[in-house]
Motif scaffolding. Structure first.
Motif, PDB file in Angstrom:
ATOM      1  N   LEU A  33     -14.023  52.555  -3.174  1.00 25.42           N
ATOM      2  CA  LEU A  33     -14.518  51.809  -2.028  1.00 25.42           C
ATOM      3  C   LEU A  33     -13.964  52.329  -0.718  1.00 25.42           C
ATOM      4  N   PHE A  34     -13.449  53.550  -0.732  1.00 26.43           N
ATOM      5  CA  PHE A  34     -13.120  54.214   0.520  1.00 26.43           C
ATOM      6  C   PHE A  34     -14.411  54.655   1.203  1.00 26.43           C
ATOM      7  N   GLU A  35     -14.319  54.921   2.485  1.00 25.81           N
ATOM      8  CA  GLU A  35     -15.492  55.221   3.309  1.00 25.81           C
ATOM      9  C   GLU A  35     -16.299  56.395   2.779  1.00 25.81           C
ATOM     10  N   ASN A  36     -15.630  57.474   2.394  1.00 29.36           N
ATOM     11  CA  ASN A  36     -16.364  58.667   1.973  1.00 29.36           C
ATOM     12  C   ASN A  36     -17.187  58.443   0.716  1.00 29.36           C
ATOM     13  N   SER A  37     -16.788  57.494  -0.091  1.00 28.60           N
ATOM     14  CA  SER A  37     -17.510  57.193  -1.316  1.00 28.60           C
ATOM     15  C   SER A  37     -18.618  56.174  -1.094  1.00 28.60           C
ATOM     16  N   ALA A  38     -18.345  55.160  -0.281  1.00 31.59           N
ATOM     17  CA  ALA A  38     -19.311  54.072  -0.097  1.00 31.59           C
ATOM     18  C   ALA A  38     -20.443  54.426   0.866  1.00 31.59           C
ATOM     19  N   LYS A  39     -20.160  55.288   1.847  1.00 28.09           N
ATOM     20  CA  LYS A  39     -21.180  55.633   2.847  1.00 28.09           C
ATOM     21  C   LYS A  39     -22.116  56.709   2.303  1.00 28.09           C
ATOM     22  N   ALA A  40     -23.397  56.544   2.568  1.00 26.47           N
ATOM     23  CA  ALA A  40     -24.410  57.471   2.040  1.00 26.47           C
ATOM     24  C   ALA A  40     -25.356  57.909   3.156  1.00 26.47           C
TER      25      ALA A  40
END
Length: 481
Positions: free
Chosen positions: A347-354
């Motif tokens: 749930l860090f930004e790089n994983s959650a943002k698409a």
């Protein structure tokens, strides 16, 4: 004409007055009707087609999203045709649950899909998926490649966990990337290929790779169906690992030019253990091997981008661009060493943002919206643009942001993951990210994304942010279900 000439002068005058007001009424209706506010012409306007393009495991390391190293000229070209959403978030940063949510328009707690094995029809047998909505409304609906969940690379060339009722036609190419898995370099041999740092700078041409074949088959369908309304979903497998692309794409990225993620000492000291997926950090790989993996990921992005270019070229050549909505998306983001983490399922930004791009004929071009939106919003957006119902969906149409990207927008984005018996839930506003693990019993995180965009300082336990935590915790409880 004969009837008109038989009218008396009085009748002619009345007919003229009636016709004049009918004309005014028609003109007013023309200005207010039609898809995306376009005027309805004397003859019904041709319905919008939908070209629905997905890329598997793609993060925002794309030229138009601000990464100057990664070469994506065709996605950049698409961005110049429409609106780029720089803060779009996956509801579940894992392929199967994310795609089930996006394609049904329901949150993961409604689809009941938290893993890679559950079919959403188990819990929602009668739900109408996004492509099914168009199929039910006299569009030709087709899929080429991965749209619903596939196991990669094992299920390449099969239907995977497809939803047959959503399509009139499906095509499942399988290229030499699948046949040449024995040639892969696997930097993490203890992991299966679907989760390994495995790569291949392949011989041969784009057209021999699965994604190249997917693009070519999609172009054939565009040629065949150019004269009827269609919903064409084109699902590329790259840059999902194993990272395979023709060698020429690797050559674009010299190994010594690959920048590793910035790290700070003791970064994970204030992070709950539940938030850590890659353990030990970087899987224990040294910097050289990490650069090899990241280079291969970037090469795979640029290869996939070239296939997007084939689709855009075909739309232009076939004169379909002026009445085709294009949606480009990925199912979630991808960690590349941030906090020692790799891939998705965090749930860090790089994983959650698409990445998310939407181009509408006659709409805004080359614009960016920084509003916080969700992949869940795609379904109601496309439905509204085409005048179709989106009943039961839980997202919000983005049409007002397509018209005015900076419009007032008060909706945050919600993401979640399931790690054994622990659920992590996260809410992202334009400034803050707040995360609870097991409703806070296994830890909480608060990041100031304006002043700490790399999420190095967890503020959740600081007294000065108690009110902020309480506010976001309340918002989180309302939003994920």
């Amino acid at each position: 004409m004969v009837v008109y000439h038989e009218l008396t002068a009085g009748k002619m005058k009345n007919r003229f007055i009636f016709s004049f007001f009918a004309f005014l009424l028609g003109a007013m209706l023309e200005l207010s009707s039609g898809c995306f506010g376009q005027a309805v012409r004397a003859k019904p306007a041709k319905r919008y087609n939908i070209l629905f393009i997905s890329s598997d495991d793609l993060n925002n390391d794309i030229g138009c999203f601000g990464n100057p190293l990664v070469q994506t000229p065709h996605i950049d070209r698409l961005a110049q045709r429409g609106v780029l959403f720089s803060r779009a978030y996956s509801q579940f940063p894992l392929c199967g649950p994310s795609r089930a949510s996006l394609l049904t328009g329901r949150r993961p707690d409604v689809t009941g899909v938290y893993d890679l094995k559950t079919n959403f029809r188990t819990n929602l047998p009668d739900v109408v998926t996004l492509p099914q909505l168009f199929k039910n409304n006299n569009y030709f609906s087709a899929r080429v490649g991965k749209i619903f969940h596939y196991g990669v690379p094992n299920e390449i060339g099969t239907d995977g966990m497809d939803d047959p009722v959503s399509w009139h036609k499906v095509i499942n190419p399988k290229g030499r990337d699948k046949a040449e898995e024995r040639l892969l370099t696997n930097l993490t041999p203890g992991h299966g290929l679907g989760a390994a740092f495995a790569y291949l700078a392949a011989d041969g041409t784009d057209d021999e790779q699965t994604d190249g074949m997917i693009a070519n088959e999609a172009v054939k369908l565009l040629e065949e169906k150019k004269d009827e309304p269609f919903f064409l979903a084109v699902g590329f497998f790259r840059p999902h690992c194993p990272y395979v692309a023709p060698k020429k794409y690797f050559d674009l990225y010299p190994l010594d030019k690959i920048p590793l993620a910035r790290e700070v000492a003791n970064d994970l000291d204030d992070v709950p253990k539940a938030a850590i997926f890659t353990n030990p950090p970087h899987y224990g790989l040294d910097e050289d091997k990490r650069r090899q993996a990241q280079r291969a990921y970037y090469a795979s992005i640029t290869f996939m981008d070239a296939q997007v270019g084939k689709l855009l070229d075909a739309l232009d050549r076939l004169k379909l661009s002026e009445h085709t909505i294009i949606v480009f998306w990925s199912d979630h983001g991808y960690n590349l060493g941030q906090h020692g983490q790799w891939q998705k399922f965090s749930l860090f930004e790089n994983s959650a943002k698409a990445p998310l791009l939407i181009s509408v004929p006659g709409g805004l071009k080359g614009r960016q919206s920084a509003r916080t939106v969700e992949l869940l919003d795609i379904y109601p957006t496309i439905a509204e643009l085409c005048g179709l119902p989106a009943s039961g969906t839980q997202g919000k149409s983005l049409v007002q942001l397509l018209r005015r990207p900076s419009a007032k927008w008060d909706r945050p984005a919600f993401s979640q993951i399931q790690k054994g018996k622990i659920t992590g839930r996260s809410v992202r506003t334009e400034r803050w990210r707040y995360t609870e693990w097991d409703e806070g019993r296994s830890g909480t995180e608060l990041y100031d994304e304006r002043n700490d965009p790399e999420e190095f300082t967890n503020l959740a336990s600081a007294n000065r942010y108690r009110n902020r935590v309480a506010e976001l915790s309340g918002l989180l409880k309302k939003g994920t279900r």
